[in-house]
Design a protein around this motif. Structure first.
Motif, mmCIF file in Angstrom:
data_model
loop_
_atom_site.group_PDB
_atom_site.id
_atom_site.type_symbol
_atom_site.label_atom_id
_atom_site.label_comp_id
_atom_site.label_asym_id
_atom_site.label_seq_id
_atom_site.Cartn_x
_atom_site.Cartn_y
_atom_site.Cartn_z
ATOM 1 N N ARG A 80 43.502 23.843 45.806
ATOM 2 C CA ARG A 80 42.493 22.944 46.384
ATOM 3 C C ARG A 80 41.327 23.724 46.988
ATOM 4 N NH1 ARG A 80 44.310 17.612 47.344
ATOM 5 N NH2 ARG A 80 46.499 17.287 46.773
ATOM 6 N N ASP A 81 41.517 25.033 47.164
ATOM 7 C CA ASP A 81 40.473 25.889 47.727
ATOM 8 C C ASP A 81 39.551 26.342 46.603
ATOM 9 O OD1 ASP A 81 38.953 28.043 48.704
ATOM 10 O OD2 ASP A 81 40.497 28.593 50.152
ATOM 11 N N LYS A 82 38.369 25.758 46.527
ATOM 12 C CA LYS A 82 37.449 26.030 45.418
ATOM 13 C C LYS A 82 36.972 27.484 45.406
ATOM 14 C CE LYS A 82 37.215 21.903 43.544
ATOM 15 N NZ LYS A 82 38.565 21.399 43.734
ATOM 16 N N THR A 83 36.816 28.080 46.585
ATOM 17 C CA THR A 83 36.382 29.472 46.647
ATOM 18 C C THR A 83 37.449 30.394 46.086
ATOM 19 O OG1 THR A 83 35.055 29.017 48.622
ATOM 20 C CG2 THR A 83 35.588 31.321 48.170
ATOM 21 N N ALA A 84 38.693 30.159 46.499
ATOM 22 C CA ALA A 84 39.807 30.969 45.996
ATOM 23 C C ALA A 84 40.007 30.748 44.505
ATOM 24 C CB ALA A 84 41.089 30.623 46.750
ATOM 25 N N LEU A 85 39.833 29.510 44.069
ATOM 26 C CA LEU A 85 40.008 29.166 42.656
ATOM 27 C C LEU A 85 38.993 29.888 41.786
ATOM 28 C CD1 LEU A 85 41.530 27.396 40.610
ATOM 29 C CD2 LEU A 85 39.883 25.581 41.080
ATOM 30 N N LYS A 86 37.793 30.039 42.287
ATOM 31 C CA LYS A 86 36.722 30.657 41.514
ATOM 32 C C LYS A 86 37.025 32.105 41.155
ATOM 33 C CE LYS A 86 31.705 31.365 41.568
ATOM 34 N NZ LYS A 86 30.452 31.196 42.358
ATOM 35 N N ILE A 87 37.677 32.854 42.060
ATOM 36 C CA ILE A 87 37.943 34.274 41.797
ATOM 37 C C ILE A 87 39.355 34.533 41.305
ATOM 38 C CG2 ILE A 87 36.209 35.049 43.447
ATOM 39 C CD1 ILE A 87 38.436 35.656 45.417
ATOM 40 N N SER A 88 40.138 33.466 41.138
ATOM 41 C CA SER A 88 41.487 33.616 40.586
ATOM 42 C C SER A 88 41.428 33.567 39.066
ATOM 43 C CB SER A 88 42.407 32.502 41.100
ATOM 44 O OG SER A 88 42.563 32.578 42.503
ATOM 45 N N ALA A 89 42.409 34.197 38.407
ATOM 46 C CA ALA A 89 42.401 34.253 36.946
ATOM 47 C C ALA A 89 42.653 32.887 36.325
ATOM 48 C CB ALA A 89 43.448 35.249 36.451
ATOM 49 N N SER A 90 43.549 32.105 36.914
ATOM 50 C CA SER A 90 43.837 30.786 36.354
ATOM 51 C C SER A 90 43.699 29.722 37.439
ATOM 52 C CB SER A 90 45.225 30.768 35.699
ATOM 53 O OG SER A 90 46.215 31.292 36.555
ATOM 54 N N GLY A 91 44.808 29.141 37.884
ATOM 55 C CA GLY A 91 44.720 28.040 38.834
ATOM 56 C C GLY A 91 44.838 28.420 40.292
ATOM 57 N N GLY A 92 44.897 29.723 40.598
ATOM 58 C CA GLY A 92 44.953 30.147 41.995
ATOM 59 C C GLY A 92 46.304 29.962 42.655
ATOM 60 N N ALA A 93 47.383 29.864 41.863
ATOM 61 C CA ALA A 93 48.708 29.622 42.436
ATOM 62 C C ALA A 93 49.155 30.769 43.332
ATOM 63 C CB ALA A 93 49.728 29.398 41.324
ATOM 64 N N TYR A 134 41.788 39.070 48.550
ATOM 65 C CA TYR A 134 40.965 39.170 47.341
ATOM 66 C C TYR A 134 41.350 40.379 46.487
ATOM 67 C CZ TYR A 134 38.355 43.033 49.420
ATOM 68 O OH TYR A 134 38.009 44.246 49.955
ATOM 69 N N LYS A 135 41.888 41.432 47.118
ATOM 70 C CA LYS A 135 42.258 42.642 46.394
ATOM 71 C C LYS A 135 43.331 42.377 45.335
ATOM 72 C CE LYS A 135 41.454 45.719 50.358
ATOM 73 N NZ LYS A 135 42.099 46.699 51.273
ATOM 74 N N LEU A 136 44.191 41.400 45.609
ATOM 75 C CA LEU A 136 45.321 41.129 44.716
ATOM 76 C C LEU A 136 45.033 40.023 43.716
ATOM 77 C CD1 LEU A 136 48.287 41.269 47.279
ATOM 78 C CD2 LEU A 136 47.024 43.145 46.198
ATOM 79 N N GLN A 137 43.893 39.374 43.843
ATOM 80 C CA GLN A 137 43.571 38.268 42.942
ATOM 81 C C GLN A 137 43.001 38.774 41.625
ATOM 82 O OE1 GLN A 137 41.579 35.910 46.421
ATOM 83 N NE2 GLN A 137 41.979 34.432 44.797
ATOM 84 N N GLY A 138 43.137 37.977 40.602
ATOM 85 C CA GLY A 138 42.590 38.330 39.297
ATOM 86 C C GLY A 138 43.572 39.127 38.454
ATOM 87 N N ARG A 223 38.901 38.888 33.939
ATOM 88 C CA ARG A 223 38.750 37.446 33.709
ATOM 89 C C ARG A 223 37.675 36.906 34.641
ATOM 90 N NH1 ARG A 223 43.923 35.450 32.143
ATOM 91 N NH2 ARG A 223 43.130 33.330 32.341
ATOM 92 N N ASP A 224 36.611 36.381 34.080
ATOM 93 C CA ASP A 224 35.557 35.742 34.849
ATOM 94 C C ASP A 224 35.444 34.306 34.357
ATOM 95 O OD1 ASP A 224 33.020 35.961 36.634
ATOM 96 O OD2 ASP A 224 32.296 35.090 34.758
ATOM 97 N N LYS A 225 35.229 33.356 35.274
ATOM 98 C CA LYS A 225 35.284 31.945 34.907
ATOM 99 C C LYS A 225 33.932 31.293 34.659
ATOM 100 C CE LYS A 225 39.658 30.695 37.048
ATOM 101 N NZ LYS A 225 40.261 29.925 38.142
ATOM 102 N N THR A 226 32.881 32.085 34.541
ATOM 103 C CA THR A 226 31.573 31.473 34.310
ATOM 104 C C THR A 226 31.542 30.696 32.999
ATOM 105 O OG1 THR A 226 30.801 33.544 33.329
ATOM 106 C CG2 THR A 226 30.312 33.179 35.652
ATOM 107 N N LYS A 227 32.438 31.058 32.059
ATOM 108 C CA LYS A 227 32.504 30.352 30.785
ATOM 109 C C LYS A 227 33.858 29.672 30.593
ATOM 110 C CE LYS A 227 29.210 33.495 28.600
ATOM 111 N NZ LYS A 227 28.942 34.422 27.468
ATOM 112 N N GLY A 228 34.554 29.442 31.728
ATOM 113 C CA GLY A 228 35.857 28.791 31.661
ATOM 114 C C GLY A 228 37.003 29.779 31.685
#
Length: 414
Positions: A80-93, A134-138, A223-228
């Motif tokens: 539900r955290d849009k900021t965290a979701l943006k820098i996560s590889a998939s759904g931010g689980a 943030y270091k562990l995301q992606g 993985r960058d989500k600018t294109k999905g």
């Protein structure tokens, strides 16, 4: 120590995942991790220090599997955290799970990418506050060096601190065989693993990219989500004292394409005992490929492939409890193992080792990373052209083409 008494950790490279549990457990510090001719790490025993206790053999979670679990509950999840979701590889689980543990006063271990003097270091680190998460995301499509982290984890556990350890299934297995005892304050999260290339190859790739860009790379994102949700890379580099951000289709780079084709993985990945329905960790997370195919009833912007959707497998009671404790941080949809596995090959078996892998590795050994780029163009020219066109094609045109092809397929009864 005679030749007959010498401990042999593995008979072939297929039997070693390089997790480093044997190095961590050795009471005489007689084991070090060293690279082979292709850059993959393997343990090496200094027999002048070895006392033959055999703890190294017993700690191998790849040859002596820990208990595996049948998933008890499966979800599709989006943070539900849009900021965290943006820098996560998939759904931010993973971010949401880790945030919960940190807010409870626990510590979290996972793979980070740090800039070093030359290149990047992919290694496991400990974080103790949310600002470091943030270091562990992606995603990191490289084998993460464990170092002496297993020893540190055990110290935290025995002190009574809550610990979340994340990694590949074989790294989870290595930790479990190293600590031996069951700890109620340990929570484990594994990724659905495609297999791992090594740090040397990755750093040679980074050096090649720096030469091509004419700048110094400070950050790289697989993985960058600018294109999905998918293979879009993002590179942050400095050129002429100016910071530049560049995104591109990942498969245009030999490193990404050869990884996705399973041609640069370590030998053990092709016979991985964890690529199956029985899982090693409390929780398994990964991309929920094919989410809208399996759940056409879910409509709306909260859960979409553009933002990213994770699959979350709760394999133990402890895993179920942890997800329940932070379920208000997700959009959750009940799913099943079968639905997730239909679109995730590594949940049905490991990558198949092809004859082309030997050609790829020998090309790299003899000519370096640049030779792999040339090989990619020579062997898979059609792929390269396809991804180039895909990269410059407007998103609206791609959507129209997909819609036309979908309608044609329905008309033909496909």
């Amino acid at each position: 120590m005679t030749e007959k008494e010498k401990i042999v950790l593995f008979e072939s490279k297929e039997k070693c995942c390089g997790c480093g549990a044997c190095m961590n457990v050795c009471p005489k510090h007689a084991i070090s991790m060293e690279t082979d001719e292709y850059g993959f790490v393997y343990p090496n025993i200094d027999y002048s220090k070895c006392v033959g206790c055999g703890l190294c053999k017993k700690s191998c979670g790849f040859q002596n599997l820990p208990q595996l679990y049948v998933p008890q509950k499966v979800y599709a999840a989006t943070s539900r955290d849009k900021t965290a979701l943006k820098i996560s590889a998939s759904g931010g689980a993973f971010e949401a799970i880790a945030r919960k543990v940190l807010s409870d006063g626990g510590c979290v271990y996972g793979s980070a990418m740090d800039k070093k003097n030359r290149g990047m270091l992919i290694h496991h680190v400990e974080i103790n506050n949310i600002d470091e998460l943030y270091k562990l995301q992606g995603s990191k499509y490289v084998q993460s060096s464990i170092g002496n982290i297993y020893r540190t984890v055990k110290q935290k556990l025995t002190s009574g601190q809550k610990v979340l350890f994340s990694g590949t299934p074989c790294q989870i297995a290595g930790l479990k065989k190293y600590i031996l005892n069951e700890y109620d304050n340990l929570y484990t999260v594994e990724i659905i693993c495609h297999g791992v290339p090594n740090n040397k190859l990755f750093n040679d790739f980074i050096s090649y990219e720096e030469q091509k860009l004419g700048g110094d790379i400070s950050e790289f994102y697989f993985r960058d989500k600018t294109k999905g949700q998918g293979y879009t890379t993002k590179t942050v580099y400095t050129k002429d004292e100016k910071k530049i951000i560049k995104t591109s289709v990942g498969e245009l780079k030999a490193y990404i394409r050869l990884f996705s084709k399973g041609l640069t993985l370590r030998d053990s990945c092709y016979c991985c005992p964890f690529a199956q329905s029985h899982r090693c960790a409390d929780i398994t997370v990964g991309d929920y490929w094919g989410f809208h195919v399996e759940h056409p009833e879910v409509k709306g912007l909260e859960m979409s492939n553009r933002l990213g959707v994770s699959c979350v497998l709760c394999n133990t009671e402890r895993g179920k409890e942890l997800i329940s404790d932070c379920e208000n941080m997700f959009y959750l949809v009940d799913s099943s193992y079968e639905k997730v596995a239909r679109h995730n090959k590594q949940m049905n078996g490991p990558c198949i080792k092809s004859d082309m892998r030997r050609i790829v590795l020998n090309t790299y050994k003899e000519g370096g990373y640049q030779a792999l780029e040339k090989l990619y163009w020579a062997k898979w020219k059609r792929d390269k052209v396809k991804y180039f066109i895909s990269g410059i094609m407007p998103k609206s045109l791609k959507t129209s083409i997909k819609s036309i092809l979908s309608k044609k397929g329905k008309n033909l009864g496909l």
